[in-house]
Design an enzyme around this catalytic site. Structure first.
Site, mmCIF file in Angstrom:
data_model
loop_
_atom_site.group_PDB
_atom_site.id
_atom_site.type_symbol
_atom_site.label_atom_id
_atom_site.label_comp_id
_atom_site.label_asym_id
_atom_site.label_seq_id
_atom_site.Cartn_x
_atom_site.Cartn_y
_atom_site.Cartn_z
ATOM 1 N N ASP A 86 0.831 -1.198 0.000
ATOM 2 C CA ASP A 86 0.000 0.000 0.000
ATOM 3 C C ASP A 86 0.870 1.255 0.000
ATOM 4 O OD1 ASP A 86 -1.980 -1.874 0.247
ATOM 5 O OD2 ASP A 86 -3.099 -0.750 1.753
ATOM 6 N N SER A 475 -7.345 4.527 3.982
ATOM 7 C CA SER A 475 -6.346 3.817 4.769
ATOM 8 C C SER A 475 -6.768 3.789 6.227
ATOM 9 C CB SER A 475 -5.004 4.535 4.647
ATOM 10 O OG SER A 475 -4.102 4.096 5.634
#
Length: 571
Positions: A86, A475
């Site tokens: 990520d 996130s």
């Protein structure tokens, strides 16, 4: 008294009989002898590699697991699987492959376990999608299994304070707003991530690490041990020893462990720590592998009744390392159990109940973890909002929010890139509701997360002055009035596709409301949706396959029916 015949393992299919002579040749070529071949064979799955600090030392950790397996009578097979970082995919098109990697990992575990007839699974993962992907594979295969979170990074130090990578993201926004210098940003970026390990706060990886313990798939006390601490080595060897006892004897299998009560326990620890909203995707996906219908509404019910007692970043003050120092995730779980917010009778991979495993846990320290009586919030750190704009629900992290109510005009963008450019150039106003659509599981495809964008807003000093709504993801490190996972997504004809600039959106995240609505009638929404042109889907490759199979986010964005049918030799 007659002797019991030796136990026949799944892997006997691989190695026994005249017809398997060539298979044994392959095992001899791996460095095994006849005694090794006669043992049960265990796959050690890890996502180690040089794609991120989260993954950097996982192969080293896997060696400790292999040592433990061999010492306890098994033959380990190292099985590395794919991982998408990520951190390296943030704020560009590569993020489309992050959530997809969860399915690739689960599929890889199944392919290897069923293909090679492994007798057990030891999984080690640390980057966000590694953890749920490995657990999904374990539950799907339903052989004796244990999962260990690879651990968090230690925080960096700058000017006498702890920092982590989210501070760097937010400093980017400050530079763009003229509130910090490029020298400040350079110092921050060099200092924020000093070791291997997952991001240091209660972001997605550490949230799912705690979930692995609450589900019963991981050793109690394992998830908060920092990645670089030496005590991980004996932890991994001990977990391997317990796994081998399960392989050779009688112990609960993953589908015995992952029950509705266990899933509720997983949701409770997310809410109690203000954890990542991504958990509301991953917990239903793990449930799906167990054949349990456990969707966003079920998650919402647990979130709403569970108090927030962990004062953890991004909404709070402390980091994973601090949780470890006060006794680990079991401190939180034992406190929840004390007041009835956790089911203590669920099973763990050891064969003992969760209550038995938590018996010796420490009491809360009063700072990192509060008592129930001194909870930061009585209704948890996350909320599911519903209304005419998001009939299937949307997710908001409420931990640390100063205000839970917002009303303002929509500022609509068709994708993340458009919104990113507008935010960087300050083409928005205080009070706006920034809307980013076409970023859902099917529409993106891949459901990108947008930490880069939300951190920019905070860095510009606007994080608490605007709201953000998307059918994509955020996130676990995101903070502010950021509402994601809006369902149905735009690609499925959700109301978010009907929004236009200037439409008034009303958000009320207070416990008595939990609502999100637009000032449009059902007829107006329907007319707008009917007039929209058809958007072309992806052509070719992984994104095309994913878009064709992925289910909605409120169902976990899974890609198969959940009706796993076993072949006779894999039962």
């Amino acid at each position: 008294m007659s002797e019991q015949p030796p136990r026949k393992f799944r892997s006997a299919t691989l190695v026994e009989g005249t017809i398997r002579a060539t298979t044994r040749s392959f095992l001899y070529a791996l460095g095994q002898d006849d005694d090794d071949i006669a043992r049960p064979h265990v796959g050690v799955f890890h996502t180690g590699g040089e794609m991120s600090p989260c993954n950097l030392n996982l192969r080293d950790q896997a060696q400790h697991a292999k040592t433990g397996i061999y010492a306890a009578g098994g033959t380990p097979h190292e099985c590395p699987v794919v991982s998408v970082s990520d951190g390296l995919t943030m704020a560009h098109s590569g993020m489309r492959f992050s959530l997809i990697s969860r399915e690739l990992i689960a599929d890889s575990v199944e392919a290897s376990v069923r293909g090679h007839q492994w007798d057990g699974i030891f999984g080690i993962g640390a980057c966000d999608k590694n953890l749920p992907g490995l657990m999904m594979g374990m539950v799907r295969c339903n052989v004796p299994s244990v999962f260990v979170h690879g651990g968090s990074a230690l925080p960096g130090q700058l000017d006498g304070r702890d920092i982590n990578v989210v501070d760097t993201y937010e400093t980017i926004g400050k530079v763009l707003a003229g509130q910090a210098t490029r020298e400040d940003l350079d110092a921050m970026s060099h200092a924020c991530l000093p070791t291997a390990g997952a991001c240091a706060g209660q972001f997605t990886a550490n949230t799912m690490g705690m979930v692995s313990e609450a589900l019963g798939l991981a050793p109690i006390g394992s998830s908060m041990v920092p990645s670089v601490f030496s005590e991980r080595a004996p932890l991994l060897r001990k977990a391997a020893k317990t796994l081998m006892a399960a392989v050779m004897g009688e112990a609960p299998l993953p589908r015995d462990i992952v029950t509705r009560k266990a899933l509720e326990n997983a949701c409770a620890i997310v809410s109690a720590t203000g954890g990542s909203t991504n958990a509301a995707l991953h917990i239903p996906a793990i449930a799906h592998e167990a054949g349990i219908k456990f969707h966003l509404d079920d998650v919402a019910e647990v979130f709403a009744r569970t108090p927030l007692i962990g004062d953890l970043r991004p909404g709070g003050k402390y980091l994973a390392r601090d949780v470890h120092y006060i006794g680990g995730a079991q401190v939180i779980m034992k406190e929840l159990l004390r007041k009835g917010f956790l089911h203590g009778d669920t099973l763990t991979f050891t064969g003992r109940t969760l209550a038995q495993e938590l018996a010796s846990a420490n009491a809360p320290d009063g700072k990192v973890v509060r008592s129930i009586e001194e909870a930061l919030s009585n209704d948890g750190g996350l909320a599911v909002l519903k209304g005419n704009l998001c009939p299937d629900g949307a997710l908001l992290k409420t931990a640390g929010l100063a205000t839970l109510v917002h009303s303002g005009p929509a500022r609509v963008f068709e994708n993340e890139e458009e919104a990113q450019a507008a935010v960087q150039n300050r083409r928005y106003q205080a009070g706006d509701v920034i809307v980013i659509r076409n970023e859902g599981p099917r529409g993106s495809p891949g459901m990108r997360e947008m930490l880069g964008l939300t951190a920019l807003l905070y860095g510009q000093g606007m994080g608490d002055k605007v709201a953000l709504l998307t059918d994509g993801r955020f996130s676990g490190a995101t903070r502010g009035l950021c509402i994601g996972y809006a369902g149905p997504e735009a690609a499925d004809g959700g109301p978010i596709a009907a929004l236009r600039d200037g439409d008034t959106i009303r958000i009320d995240a207070r416990p008595q409301a939990r609502s999100i609505a637009v000032d449009l009638t059902p007829a107006q929404i329907g007319e707008r949706l009917a007039s929209l042109p058809q958007r072309p889907g992806p052509r070719g490759g992984l994104l095309e396959k994913y878009a064709a199979t992925v289910r909605p986010s409120h169902q976990g964005a899974v890609t198969h029916s959940g009706n796993v049918v076993w072949l006779r030799d894999a039962s």
